[in-house]
Design a protein around this motif. Structure first.
Motif, mmCIF file in Angstrom:
data_model
loop_
_atom_site.group_PDB
_atom_site.id
_atom_site.type_symbol
_atom_site.label_atom_id
_atom_site.label_comp_id
_atom_site.label_asym_id
_atom_site.label_seq_id
_atom_site.Cartn_x
_atom_site.Cartn_y
_atom_site.Cartn_z
ATOM 1 N N ASP A 27 22.214 21.305 1.881
ATOM 2 C CA ASP A 27 22.305 20.655 0.569
ATOM 3 C C ASP A 27 21.791 19.217 0.586
ATOM 4 O OD1 ASP A 27 23.332 22.960 -0.556
ATOM 5 O OD2 ASP A 27 25.420 22.315 -0.384
ATOM 6 N N ASP A 28 22.093 18.471 1.648
ATOM 7 C CA ASP A 28 21.634 17.075 1.731
ATOM 8 C C ASP A 28 20.112 16.997 1.810
ATOM 9 O OD1 ASP A 28 24.216 16.079 1.622
ATOM 10 O OD2 ASP A 28 24.437 16.037 3.808
ATOM 11 N N ILE A 29 19.515 17.847 2.629
ATOM 12 C CA ILE A 29 18.050 17.871 2.752
ATOM 13 C C ILE A 29 17.449 18.333 1.421
ATOM 14 C CG2 ILE A 29 16.077 18.858 3.989
ATOM 15 C CD1 ILE A 29 17.784 17.001 5.762
ATOM 16 N N HIS A 30 18.061 19.322 0.799
ATOM 17 C CA HIS A 30 17.587 19.808 -0.500
ATOM 18 C C HIS A 30 17.595 18.672 -1.522
ATOM 19 C CE1 HIS A 30 17.663 21.862 -4.395
ATOM 20 N NE2 HIS A 30 16.988 22.817 -3.782
ATOM 21 N N ASP A 31 18.676 17.892 -1.542
ATOM 22 C CA ASP A 31 18.761 16.760 -2.464
ATOM 23 C C ASP A 31 17.659 15.739 -2.206
ATOM 24 O OD1 ASP A 31 20.967 17.927 -3.618
ATOM 25 O OD2 ASP A 31 22.426 16.591 -2.645
ATOM 26 N N THR A 32 17.372 15.476 -0.936
ATOM 27 C CA THR A 32 16.294 14.544 -0.585
ATOM 28 C C THR A 32 14.957 15.057 -1.102
ATOM 29 O OG1 THR A 32 17.483 13.805 1.390
ATOM 30 C CG2 THR A 32 15.104 13.387 1.327
ATOM 31 N N PHE A 33 14.716 16.350 -0.940
ATOM 32 C CA PHE A 33 13.472 16.932 -1.440
ATOM 33 C C PHE A 33 13.418 16.900 -2.964
ATOM 34 C CE2 PHE A 33 12.857 18.352 2.820
ATOM 35 C CZ PHE A 33 11.488 18.488 2.935
ATOM 36 N N ALA A 34 14.534 17.135 -3.615
ATOM 37 C CA ALA A 34 14.565 17.116 -5.080
ATOM 38 C C ALA A 34 14.311 15.713 -5.612
ATOM 39 C CB ALA A 34 15.911 17.647 -5.580
ATOM 40 N N ILE A 35 14.956 14.714 -5.039
ATOM 41 C CA ILE A 35 14.800 13.329 -5.495
ATOM 42 C C ILE A 35 13.374 12.838 -5.285
ATOM 43 C CG2 ILE A 35 15.472 10.942 -4.968
ATOM 44 C CD1 ILE A 35 18.318 12.094 -4.420
ATOM 45 N N SER A 36 12.768 13.233 -4.165
ATOM 46 C CA SER A 36 11.420 12.765 -3.831
ATOM 47 C C SER A 36 10.322 13.549 -4.560
ATOM 48 C CB SER A 36 11.190 12.863 -2.322
ATOM 49 O OG SER A 36 11.201 14.225 -1.913
ATOM 50 N N GLY A 37 10.682 14.663 -5.178
ATOM 51 C CA GLY A 37 9.691 15.496 -5.848
ATOM 52 C C GLY A 37 9.033 16.512 -4.929
ATOM 53 N N PHE A 38 9.395 16.499 -3.662
ATOM 54 C CA PHE A 38 8.806 17.423 -2.692
ATOM 55 C C PHE A 38 9.228 18.866 -2.944
ATOM 56 C CE2 PHE A 38 6.951 15.150 1.115
ATOM 57 C CZ PHE A 38 6.728 13.977 0.434
ATOM 58 N N ILE A 39 10.339 19.052 -3.616
ATOM 59 C CA ILE A 39 10.853 20.389 -3.875
ATOM 60 C C ILE A 39 9.828 21.227 -4.639
ATOM 61 C CG2 ILE A 39 12.040 20.039 -6.084
ATOM 62 C CD1 ILE A 39 13.811 21.593 -3.185
ATOM 63 N N GLN A 40 8.981 20.563 -5.429
ATOM 64 C CA GLN A 40 7.967 21.260 -6.212
ATOM 65 C C GLN A 40 6.753 21.647 -5.385
ATOM 66 O OE1 GLN A 40 7.374 18.356 -9.245
ATOM 67 N NE2 GLN A 40 9.291 18.813 -10.264
ATOM 68 N N LEU A 41 6.566 21.013 -4.232
ATOM 69 C CA LEU A 41 5.398 21.288 -3.405
ATOM 70 C C LEU A 41 5.579 22.512 -2.513
ATOM 71 C CD1 LEU A 41 4.570 17.685 -2.151
ATOM 72 C CD2 LEU A 41 3.558 18.910 -4.088
ATOM 73 N N PHE A 42 6.775 22.679 -2.008
ATOM 74 C CA PHE A 42 7.032 23.694 -0.995
ATOM 75 C C PHE A 42 7.683 24.931 -1.592
ATOM 76 C CE2 PHE A 42 6.842 19.749 1.325
ATOM 77 C CZ PHE A 42 6.228 20.087 2.512
ATOM 78 N N THR A 43 7.408 26.052 -0.954
ATOM 79 C CA THR A 43 8.175 27.263 -1.227
ATOM 80 C C THR A 43 9.471 27.115 -0.428
ATOM 81 O OG1 THR A 43 6.152 28.560 -1.448
ATOM 82 C CG2 THR A 43 8.190 29.769 -0.980
ATOM 83 N N ILE A 44 10.605 27.398 -1.045
ATOM 84 C CA ILE A 44 11.899 27.269 -0.393
ATOM 85 C C ILE A 44 12.496 28.654 -0.195
ATOM 86 C CG2 ILE A 44 14.202 26.249 -0.503
ATOM 87 C CD1 ILE A 44 12.101 24.078 -0.562
ATOM 88 N N GLU A 45 12.879 28.959 1.030
ATOM 89 C CA GLU A 45 13.581 30.209 1.332
ATOM 90 C C GLU A 45 14.939 29.867 1.894
ATOM 91 O OE1 GLU A 45 11.404 32.850 3.857
ATOM 92 O OE2 GLU A 45 9.839 33.166 2.368
ATOM 93 N N LYS A 46 15.938 30.527 1.407
ATOM 94 C CA LYS A 46 17.319 30.269 1.852
ATOM 95 C C LYS A 46 17.593 30.847 3.186
ATOM 96 C CE LYS A 46 18.873 28.263 -1.897
ATOM 97 N NZ LYS A 46 19.539 27.112 -2.078
#
Length: 101
Positions: A82-101
Protein backbone atom coordinates in the motif's frame (compact mmCIF):
# COMPACT_ATOMS: atom_id res chain seq x y z
CA UNK A 1 18.93 -3.52 -0.94
CA UNK A 2 18.98 -6.73 -2.95
CA UNK A 3 18.27 -6.93 -6.67
CA UNK A 4 18.02 -10.05 -8.79
CA UNK A 5 17.04 -10.74 -12.39
CA UNK A 6 15.63 -13.95 -13.81
CA UNK A 7 15.23 -14.27 -17.59
CA UNK A 8 12.50 -16.55 -18.86
CA UNK A 9 11.46 -17.07 -22.47
CA UNK A 10 9.12 -14.11 -22.88
CA UNK A 11 9.82 -12.08 -19.75
CA UNK A 12 12.46 -10.86 -17.38
CA UNK A 13 11.61 -10.78 -13.69
CA UNK A 14 13.38 -8.16 -11.61
CA UNK A 15 13.08 -8.74 -7.86
CA UNK A 16 13.64 -5.78 -5.55
CA UNK A 17 14.08 -6.34 -1.81
CA UNK A 18 14.59 -3.71 0.85
CA UNK A 19 14.69 0.07 0.56
CA UNK A 20 15.31 1.57 -2.87
CA UNK A 21 16.59 4.90 -1.63
CA UNK A 22 19.24 7.30 -2.86
CA UNK A 23 22.03 5.36 -1.15
CA UNK A 24 21.02 2.10 -2.86
CA UNK A 25 20.17 3.55 -6.27
CA UNK A 26 23.69 3.41 -7.73
CA UNK A 27 24.05 -0.28 -6.82
CA UNK A 28 20.59 -1.07 -8.18
CA UNK A 29 21.32 0.73 -11.46
CA UNK A 30 24.49 -1.33 -11.88
CA UNK A 31 22.61 -4.53 -11.06
CA UNK A 32 19.91 -3.70 -13.60
CA UNK A 33 22.28 -2.85 -16.45
CA UNK A 34 21.81 -6.28 -18.02
CA UNK A 35 18.05 -5.77 -18.25
CA UNK A 36 18.66 -3.30 -21.07
CA UNK A 37 19.89 -6.13 -23.27
CA UNK A 38 16.48 -7.84 -23.04
CA UNK A 39 14.82 -6.22 -26.03
CA UNK A 40 12.66 -9.26 -26.72
CA UNK A 41 10.53 -9.46 -23.61
CA UNK A 42 8.32 -7.75 -21.07
CA UNK A 43 9.88 -6.78 -17.76
CA UNK A 44 8.08 -7.74 -14.57
CA UNK A 45 9.23 -5.99 -11.41
CA UNK A 46 8.46 -7.99 -8.27
CA UNK A 47 8.00 -5.57 -5.39
CA UNK A 48 6.86 -8.16 -2.81
CA UNK A 49 9.73 -7.26 -0.50
CA UNK A 50 10.27 -3.64 -1.53
CA UNK A 51 9.62 -1.60 1.61
CA UNK A 52 10.44 1.93 0.42
CA UNK A 53 11.14 3.79 -2.81
CA UNK A 54 12.61 7.28 -3.13
CA UNK A 55 12.64 9.61 -6.11
CA UNK A 56 15.94 8.00 -7.15
CA UNK A 57 14.19 4.64 -7.22
CA UNK A 58 11.31 6.07 -9.21
CA UNK A 59 13.83 7.39 -11.74
CA UNK A 60 15.28 3.88 -12.16
CA UNK A 61 11.84 2.39 -12.75
CA UNK A 62 11.01 5.19 -15.18
CA UNK A 63 14.11 4.23 -17.18
CA UNK A 64 12.89 0.63 -17.35
CA UNK A 65 9.46 1.83 -18.44
CA UNK A 66 10.94 3.99 -21.22
CA UNK A 67 13.12 1.09 -22.36
CA UNK A 68 10.17 -1.29 -22.63
CA UNK A 69 8.16 1.30 -24.54
CA UNK A 70 11.00 1.72 -27.06
CA UNK A 71 11.20 -2.03 -27.58
CA UNK A 72 7.44 -2.49 -27.93
CA UNK A 73 7.04 -4.34 -24.64
CA UNK A 74 5.61 -3.51 -21.25
CA UNK A 75 6.81 -2.97 -17.72
CA UNK A 76 4.67 -4.62 -15.06
CA UNK A 77 4.83 -3.96 -11.32
CA UNK A 78 3.87 -6.96 -9.22
CA UNK A 79 2.89 -7.25 -5.56
CA UNK A 80 3.32 -3.63 -4.51
CA UNK A 81 2.34 -2.84 -0.93
CA UNK A 82 0.00 0.00 0.00
CA UNK A 83 2.80 2.47 0.81
CA UNK A 84 4.57 1.86 -2.51
CA UNK A 85 1.21 2.05 -4.30
CA UNK A 86 0.55 5.43 -2.67
CA UNK A 87 3.97 6.69 -3.79
CA UNK A 88 3.21 5.62 -7.35
CA UNK A 89 -0.24 7.21 -7.23
CA UNK A 90 1.04 10.54 -5.87
CA UNK A 91 3.87 10.69 -8.42
CA UNK A 92 1.62 9.77 -11.35
CA UNK A 93 3.65 6.64 -12.08
CA UNK A 94 0.61 4.46 -11.43
CA UNK A 95 -0.65 5.45 -14.89
CA UNK A 96 2.55 4.37 -16.63
CA UNK A 97 2.85 0.82 -15.37
CA UNK A 98 0.65 -2.22 -15.53
CA UNK A 99 -0.01 -3.28 -11.93
CA UNK A 100 -0.53 -6.91 -10.95
CA UNK A 101 -1.48 -7.86 -7.42
Amino acid sequence: MTTSITKLEDRAIVTLEGELDTAASRQVEQSLAQVYSYEDCDIFIDCSNLTYISSSGLRILLSIYKFTRRTGHKAVLMHINDDIHDTFAISGFIQLFTIEK
